[in-house]
Design a protein around this motif. Sequence first.
Motif, PDB file in Angstrom:
ATOM      1  N   LEU A   1       0.905  -1.369  -0.021  1.00 61.61           N
ATOM      2  CA  LEU A   1       0.126  -0.025  -0.168  1.00 61.61           C
ATOM      3  C   LEU A   1       0.711   1.249   0.030  1.00 61.61           C
ATOM      4  CD1 LEU A   1      -2.850  -0.957   2.664  1.00 61.61           C
ATOM      5  CD2 LEU A   1      -2.837  -1.210   0.176  1.00 61.61           C
ATOM      6  N   THR A   2       0.491   2.268  -0.865  1.00 60.75           N
ATOM      7  CA  THR A   2       1.100   3.583  -0.813  1.00 60.75           C
ATOM      8  C   THR A   2      -0.098   4.666  -0.759  1.00 60.75           C
ATOM      9  OG1 THR A   2       2.611   2.782  -2.472  1.00 60.75           O
ATOM     10  CG2 THR A   2       2.495   5.107  -2.197  1.00 60.75           C
ATOM     11  N   HIS A   3       0.324   5.329   0.189  1.00 65.48           N
ATOM     12  CA  HIS A   3      -0.660   6.559   0.584  1.00 65.48           C
ATOM     13  C   HIS A   3      -0.029   7.791   1.144  1.00 65.48           C
ATOM     14  CE1 HIS A   3      -0.548   5.253   4.627  1.00 65.48           C
ATOM     15  NE2 HIS A   3      -0.808   3.965   4.428  1.00 65.48           N
ATOM     16  N   ALA A   4      -0.534   8.912   1.594  1.00 57.48           N
ATOM     17  CA  ALA A   4      -0.003  10.164   1.934  1.00 57.48           C
ATOM     18  C   ALA A   4       0.073   9.829   3.544  1.00 57.48           C
ATOM     19  CB  ALA A   4      -0.985  11.083   1.771  1.00 57.48           C
ATOM     20  N   HIS A   5       1.229  10.457   4.005  1.00 61.43           N
ATOM     21  CA  HIS A   5       1.432  10.326   5.450  1.00 61.43           C
ATOM     22  C   HIS A   5       0.179  10.609   6.284  1.00 61.43           C
ATOM     23  CE1 HIS A   5       3.852  10.408   9.035  1.00 61.43           C
ATOM     24  NE2 HIS A   5       3.309  11.692   9.639  1.00 61.43           N
ATOM     25  N   GLU A   6      -0.722  11.464   5.781  1.00 64.82           N
ATOM     26  CA  GLU A   6      -1.968  11.837   6.408  1.00 64.82           C
ATOM     27  C   GLU A   6      -2.952  11.542   5.565  1.00 64.82           C
ATOM     28  OE1 GLU A   6      -1.041  15.165   9.912  1.00 64.82           O
ATOM     29  OE2 GLU A   6      -1.714  15.837   8.279  1.00 64.82           O
ATOM     30  N   THR A   7      -3.966  10.721   5.920  1.00 68.44           N
ATOM     31  CA  THR A   7      -5.105  10.563   5.176  1.00 68.44           C
ATOM     32  C   THR A   7      -6.399  11.023   5.771  1.00 68.44           C
ATOM     33  OG1 THR A   7      -5.395   8.445   5.962  1.00 68.44           O
ATOM     34  CG2 THR A   7      -4.158   8.637   3.987  1.00 68.44           C
ATOM     35  N   ILE A   8      -7.372  11.347   5.030  1.00 67.13           N
ATOM     36  CA  ILE A   8      -8.649  12.137   5.455  1.00 67.13           C
ATOM     37  C   ILE A   8      -9.344  10.930   6.605  1.00 67.13           C
ATOM     38  CG2 ILE A   8      -9.163  13.351   3.489  1.00 67.13           C
ATOM     39  CD1 ILE A   8     -11.435  11.046   2.864  1.00 67.13           C
ATOM     40  N   HIS A   9      -9.884  11.458   7.611  1.00 67.31           N
ATOM     41  CA  HIS A   9     -10.650  10.911   8.547  1.00 67.31           C
ATOM     42  C   HIS A   9     -12.084  10.669   8.228  1.00 67.31           C
ATOM     43  CE1 HIS A   9      -6.986  11.797  10.577  1.00 67.31           C
ATOM     44  NE2 HIS A   9      -7.271  11.293  11.955  1.00 67.31           N
ATOM     45  N   ILE A  10     -12.436   9.441   7.822  1.00 70.80           N
ATOM     46  CA  ILE A  10     -13.971   9.493   7.701  1.00 70.80           C
ATOM     47  C   ILE A  10     -14.631   9.048   8.722  1.00 70.80           C
ATOM     48  CG2 ILE A  10     -13.430   8.752   5.224  1.00 70.80           C
ATOM     49  CD1 ILE A  10     -13.629   5.820   5.950  1.00 70.80           C
ATOM     50  N   PRO A  11     -16.038   9.462   8.911  1.00 76.31           N
ATOM     51  CA  PRO A  11     -16.948   9.060  10.032  1.00 76.31           C
ATOM     52  C   PRO A  11     -17.136   7.569  10.122  1.00 76.31           C
ATOM     53  CG  PRO A  11     -18.079  10.292   8.534  1.00 76.31           C
ATOM     54  CD  PRO A  11     -16.972  10.196   7.803  1.00 76.31           C
ATOM     55  N   ILE A  12     -17.267   6.999  11.092  1.00 75.22           N
ATOM     56  CA  ILE A  12     -17.633   5.545  11.218  1.00 75.22           C
ATOM     57  C   ILE A  12     -18.565   5.226  12.833  1.00 75.22           C
ATOM     58  CG2 ILE A  12     -15.760   4.542   9.859  1.00 75.22           C
ATOM     59  CD1 ILE A  12     -14.578   3.454  12.656  1.00 75.22           C
ATOM     60  N   VAL A  13     -19.411   4.539  12.853  1.00 76.28           N
ATOM     61  CA  VAL A  13     -20.165   4.083  13.871  1.00 76.28           C
ATOM     62  C   VAL A  13     -19.610   3.044  14.846  1.00 76.28           C
ATOM     63  CG1 VAL A  13     -22.191   3.511  15.126  1.00 76.28           C
ATOM     64  CG2 VAL A  13     -22.407   4.661  12.844  1.00 76.28           C
TER      65      VAL A  13
ATOM     66  N   HIS B   1     -21.356   2.534  19.914  1.00 78.32           N
ATOM     67  CA  HIS B   1     -22.494   3.211  19.035  1.00 78.32           C
ATOM     68  C   HIS B   1     -22.287   4.616  18.930  1.00 78.32           C
ATOM     69  CE1 HIS B   1     -24.433  -1.000  18.682  1.00 78.32           C
ATOM     70  NE2 HIS B   1     -24.136  -1.008  20.092  1.00 78.32           N
ATOM     71  N   ARG B   2     -21.143   5.172  18.869  1.00 83.81           N
ATOM     72  CA  ARG B   2     -21.024   6.550  18.822  1.00 83.81           C
ATOM     73  C   ARG B   2     -20.088   6.750  17.715  1.00 83.81           C
ATOM     74  NH1 ARG B   2     -19.053   9.051  24.415  1.00 83.81           N
ATOM     75  NH2 ARG B   2     -19.391  11.290  23.184  1.00 83.81           N
ATOM     76  N   ILE B   3     -20.367   7.978  17.087  1.00 76.15           N
ATOM     77  CA  ILE B   3     -19.600   8.504  15.900  1.00 76.15           C
ATOM     78  C   ILE B   3     -18.299   8.780  15.992  1.00 76.15           C
ATOM     79  CG2 ILE B   3     -19.569   9.856  13.843  1.00 76.15           C
ATOM     80  CD1 ILE B   3     -21.946   8.030  13.863  1.00 76.15           C
TER      81      ILE B   3
ATOM     82  N   SER C   1     -24.559   3.266   7.642  1.00 81.50           N
ATOM     83  CA  SER C   1     -24.703   3.437   8.804  1.00 81.50           C
ATOM     84  C   SER C   1     -24.679   4.772   9.721  1.00 81.50           C
ATOM     85  CB  SER C   1     -23.638   2.479   9.616  1.00 81.50           C
ATOM     86  OG  SER C   1     -22.431   3.054   9.287  1.00 81.50           O
ATOM     87  N   LEU C   2     -24.473   5.660   9.085  1.00 77.89           N
ATOM     88  CA  LEU C   2     -24.353   7.103   9.236  1.00 77.89           C
ATOM     89  C   LEU C   2     -25.598   7.838   9.289  1.00 77.89           C
ATOM     90  CD1 LEU C   2     -20.994   8.211   7.760  1.00 77.89           C
ATOM     91  CD2 LEU C   2     -21.274   7.564  10.078  1.00 77.89           C
ATOM     92  N   PRO C   3     -26.080   8.812  10.128  1.00 74.34           N
ATOM     93  CA  PRO C   3     -27.107   9.577  10.165  1.00 74.34           C
ATOM     94  C   PRO C   3     -27.282  10.455   8.744  1.00 74.34           C
ATOM     95  CG  PRO C   3     -25.953  10.537  11.571  1.00 74.34           C
ATOM     96  CD  PRO C   3     -25.217   9.139  11.402  1.00 74.34           C
ATOM     97  N   PRO C   4     -28.260  11.007   8.121  1.00 73.40           N
ATOM     98  CA  PRO C   4     -28.087  11.640   7.017  1.00 73.40           C
ATOM     99  C   PRO C   4     -27.013  13.008   6.987  1.00 73.40           C
ATOM    100  CG  PRO C   4     -30.246  11.205   7.534  1.00 73.40           C
ATOM    101  CD  PRO C   4     -29.588  10.841   8.549  1.00 73.40           C
ATOM    102  N   ASP C   5     -27.007  13.571   8.106  1.00 75.14           N
ATOM    103  CA  ASP C   5     -26.220  14.919   7.944  1.00 75.14           C
ATOM    104  C   ASP C   5     -24.666  14.576   7.849  1.00 75.14           C
ATOM    105  OD1 ASP C   5     -26.062  13.677  10.442  1.00 75.14           O
ATOM    106  OD2 ASP C   5     -25.936  15.510  11.588  1.00 75.14           O
ATOM    107  N   LEU C   6     -24.101  13.203   8.330  1.00 73.12           N
ATOM    108  CA  LEU C   6     -22.904  12.941   8.302  1.00 73.12           C
ATOM    109  C   LEU C   6     -22.700  12.183   7.185  1.00 73.12           C
ATOM    110  CD1 LEU C   6     -21.773  11.450  11.886  1.00 73.12           C
ATOM    111  CD2 LEU C   6     -21.083  13.678  10.717  1.00 73.12           C
ATOM    112  N   GLN C   7     -23.865  11.581   6.441  1.00 75.25           N
ATOM    113  CA  GLN C   7     -23.674  11.154   4.918  1.00 75.25           C
ATOM    114  C   GLN C   7     -23.099  12.304   3.912  1.00 75.25           C
ATOM    115  OE1 GLN C   7     -27.167   9.106   3.719  1.00 75.25           O
ATOM    116  NE2 GLN C   7     -26.548   7.258   5.105  1.00 75.25           N
ATOM    117  N   LYS C   8     -23.799  13.500   4.105  1.00 74.53           N
ATOM    118  CA  LYS C   8     -23.366  14.611   3.383  1.00 74.53           C
ATOM    119  C   LYS C   8     -22.051  14.817   3.552  1.00 74.53           C
ATOM    120  CE  LYS C   8     -28.117  16.402   3.294  1.00 74.53           C
ATOM    121  NZ  LYS C   8     -28.922  17.448   3.658  1.00 74.53           N
ATOM    122  N   THR C   9     -21.404  14.665   4.576  1.00 73.53           N
ATOM    123  CA  THR C   9     -20.116  15.255   4.841  1.00 73.53           C
ATOM    124  C   THR C   9     -18.998  13.974   4.912  1.00 73.53           C
ATOM    125  OG1 THR C   9     -20.336  14.976   7.126  1.00 73.53           O
ATOM    126  CG2 THR C   9     -20.580  17.261   6.101  1.00 73.53           C
TER     127      THR C   9
END
Length: 586
Positions: free
Chosen positions: A42-54, A59-61, A419-427
Amino acid sequence: MSIVDIETGMFGSIAASLVYPAAAILALLWIYMQIVRSPVVLTHAHETIHIPIVDPDTHRIRRMPLSEFVKKHCPGLYGPKAVYHPTLWLSNGHLQTIFTSFYNDKMKNANYFNNGFRYERDHLQLPDGGNIALDWCPGPNRHPFDETPIVVILHGLTGGSHESYIKDLVREVTKGPQYYRCVVVNFRGCAGTKLTTSQLYCAAYTGDIKFALDYIRRKCPESPLIGIGFSLGANIILKAVGEMGSDCPFIAAISVGNPYDLLISSRALHRSLVGKIYSAAMTVSLKSLFRSHIDAIKDQELIDPDHVLKARRITDFDDRATRIAFRYRTVDEYYRLGSSAPHIPNVRVPLLCLHAIDDPIAHKEALPYHEIRSNPYAILATTQQGGHLGWWSGNFTIKRWFPGPVHEFITAMFETYLSLPPDLQKTFATPIGLSAPLVPSRAILPFSTPIDPHIIHKEIHATSFGESDNDLSDSEVELESVPDPNTHTHTNNNTDGTATPVPDPTSAGASRSHPTQPAQPVPASQLLRPTPALHRAVSRQSSATHIYALFLIKKLVETIRYKGIVVVLLSWFFGYYMGKSRRLLN
């Protein structure tokens, strides 16, 4: 001693004599399999974006870096299981690629899904009168349109939904327990689609896929989308994702066997005899497609069908047909502007790129390592073996390896998103978790990045002597074509892969070509003053000093354009100076 004892001893000695060769053969096979095993890198940037998960425990975001997300949810891409074991007799990239070609022909018309699913074709009319075919699986007749996640698939050169690599992925994605829906976007004239205009498709044209995505969104407005492309389709879908940026309708994208830089890949392909054979084979497929639609294509006034059908290499076909149909001036310009690698820094959705290092068609020289490392949204997964869209594994029951890891990535993205609420799906793809903001991309000009002027000076210094005045004027034109960094010019990227220069409204008459300002006269005292660089040149080789002096004379005369008497005096002075250079400098 009885006869039975004699026979038993004889057979025992024969069996014992066979044990050691058999054990040696097995040991050699085991060693060979260990050598050809291909772990995923795997090759990627030193920092990658943080995606929301449950969080499954609380059961918290919470947010997780994309690289860690892939390593956790995709065991086929990271960990002890992230190893590709090629078929014993297909452990070479050429063998993998050749077997893929034969296998595609074998499975072209086969019902390959084994789950009762079949394609349902949907013809889409394009704004210019053309049409493309969308093959749904499962289709709306079997499974009506709803909120089921959809995987949008683009095929390779002259391919379609019938290709074995497409069917392998569709079978993997549509099986339980998720039962996702797939739709294969067949390019114009491909997979039995009738060509209704004179325009075909090319690696740079993204207008059709964008129109198809808009149609799919209207059909299934609540379904999340993931896009995946293979070979030429990977180049198109990655280029489209980069062009759309934050407006991309996908929640993630996947590129498999992408050539990335068409010019580099083309030159690498034609460098070897085997590569030229591949090029000839692909040209045969292109000419067959061209011949099947020749009644529609012959309306193109600038294309000579007879000349196109005489093409022997893929570059010949692109030069005689593709670049003319899409209004490129040269085939190299088409390859430069049609490449997807420059668009990777603009991708703003999670991106997985899968590639085999021994791919003989999408050459490893074109792999965009720097672009991947510069974008926190992108991850490149490579294996040493696999060929072009092959990745065959198993010695008795042969099947492809790549649908497994790709399906893991698709499932992880869809399940996390749903699994995310609609507002977090948009972001979902918001650039969160980075220590520094993303650097906005510069406008992609219709040519390569300009060469640094001092490099051009060095090239002129090394090559202009002994050339004619015409050659020197060509060098001057090359130097003047470098854009002025102080002039503000931007471009509008078209869907056909070209870029239209747009002058800045604040600067009247701004254009893409900016002539350089006339050089100011340089005082003779500065030109004739001995410098450390001149000292080193004299100490190394006196001829270098002569070249330096002649270069200064030529550039001085061309720049300030004094009268002839000045030229004579300067020539005499520099000749005298060259003869006494060592004494003066010492």
